[in-house]
Scaffold this motif. Sequence first.
Motif, PDB file in Angstrom:
ATOM      1  N   ALA A   1      -5.570   7.151  -5.605  1.00  0.00           N
ATOM      2  CA  ALA A   1      -4.395   6.768  -4.825  1.00  0.00           C
ATOM      3  C   ALA A   1      -3.174   7.567  -5.276  1.00  0.00           C
TER       4      ALA A   1
ATOM      5  N   GLN B   1      -4.222  11.492  -4.030  1.00  0.00           N
ATOM      6  CA  GLN B   1      -4.360  11.833  -2.604  1.00  0.00           C
ATOM      7  C   GLN B   1      -3.865  10.763  -1.642  1.00  0.00           C
ATOM      8  N   GLY B   2      -3.677   9.527  -2.094  1.00  0.00           N
ATOM      9  CA  GLY B   2      -3.317   8.465  -1.155  1.00  0.00           C
ATOM     10  C   GLY B   2      -1.822   8.240  -1.110  1.00  0.00           C
ATOM     11  N   GLU B   3      -1.439   7.078  -0.559  1.00  0.00           N
ATOM     12  CA  GLU B   3      -0.011   6.744  -0.474  1.00  0.00           C
ATOM     13  C   GLU B   3       0.428   5.938  -1.688  1.00  0.00           C
ATOM     14  N   GLY B   4      -0.402   5.919  -2.717  1.00  0.00           N
ATOM     15  CA  GLY B   4      -0.061   5.155  -3.922  1.00  0.00           C
ATOM     16  C   GLY B   4      -0.600   3.748  -3.886  1.00  0.00           C
ATOM     17  N   ASP B   5      -1.303   3.374  -2.803  1.00  0.00           N
ATOM     18  CA  ASP B   5      -1.828   2.004  -2.678  1.00  0.00           C
ATOM     19  C   ASP B   5      -3.355   2.069  -2.679  1.00  0.00           C
TER      20      ASP B   5
ATOM     21  N   ASP C   1      -8.942   0.919   3.977  1.00  0.00           N
ATOM     22  CA  ASP C   1      -8.351   1.484   5.183  1.00  0.00           C
ATOM     23  C   ASP C   1      -7.438   0.459   5.878  1.00  0.00           C
TER      24      ASP C   1
ATOM     25  N   LYS D   1      -5.304   0.085   0.022  1.00  0.00           N
ATOM     26  CA  LYS D   1      -5.315   0.696   1.360  1.00  0.00           C
ATOM     27  C   LYS D   1      -6.301   1.860   1.405  1.00  0.00           C
ATOM     28  N   LEU D   2      -6.351   2.611   0.329  1.00  0.00           N
ATOM     29  CA  LEU D   2      -7.269   3.756   0.278  1.00  0.00           C
ATOM     30  C   LEU D   2      -8.721   3.284   0.412  1.00  0.00           C
TER      31      LEU D   2
ATOM     32  N   THR E   1      -3.885  -2.357   4.737  1.00  0.00           N
ATOM     33  CA  THR E   1      -3.089  -2.957   3.656  1.00  0.00           C
ATOM     34  C   THR E   1      -3.700  -4.312   3.303  1.00  0.00           C
TER      35      THR E   1
END
Length: 241
Positions: free
Chosen positions: A141, A144-148, A155, A151-152, A157
């Motif tokens: 996360a 490569q992800g949005e920090g969450d 897919d 969610k990673l 929240t």
Amino acid sequence: MSLDETLAVTTAQEDEEYLFAFKQNMISCVPLVLKATIELGILKLLFESSAQLSSTQIASRLSIKNPGAGGTIDRILRLLASFSFLSCTLTQDKAGRPERMYGLGPLSKYYVSEEGASMAPWLRLIFDEVSLRSWFYLKDAVIQGEGDPFKLVNDATLFDYTGTDPRYNNHFNNSMKCMSTVFMGKIMDTYHGFENAKTVVDVGGGVGECLKLILSKHPHLRGINFDLPHVVKNGLSYPGN
Ligand SMILES: C[S@@+](CC[C@H](N)C(=O)[O-])C[C@H]1O[C@@H](n2cnc3c(N)ncnc32)[C@H](O)[C@@H]1O
């Protein structure tokens, strides 16, 4: 010191640091062992028993047929006793061999039931497979992800995901409810801001436990509990809400 040098534990201070570091590696064992103990029904059995029980007695009363269960249960309960979740008394069995007897300890009252100020639902949520899976992707996360990481992995929240998994949704809402009972109760002891209000809106109020506490102490208020549809559909109903 260079990275190539062999690390050693030599001074008294390094002893302390090494032990502290070791504990950090092992710390997740305690809640996971506690969770298994609740799931096996051991805490409930100890709560209902008037005397301390040995691991063999516990295995027998829970009708566990596995012959090795007593030994494993003893190791499990020894760990929990060392963290004050249980009490433990050393006695002797009929053959004169040392035997440990277990009962509830100071902390276990928070894990016996599923209601009120119980920590059991929260423990189950934090160590649910759905919650745990995200931790394995924290590094990803970051990279490569949005920090969450949740969610990673899913897919979605956390709050979108709860709408798709009724089992996890129930776990989540119930554990929030149990925690809020304690925290809101403490806040109500010292906060007087509700006395002159007419309407209270709890935004993200879960199943409405906080609002219920507020309205029970301030019945002149009108309360609105605002949350997502899959949460409020299991919401509490009470006067003023
Ligand atoms: C950490 S929980 C707190 C629940 C509650 N306040 C309590 O203390 O028990 C956050 C709550 O916010 C709700 N929530 C998240 N996003 C929301 C949104 N967009 N609209 C309304 N509620 C939302 C969640 O469903 C969840 O019940």
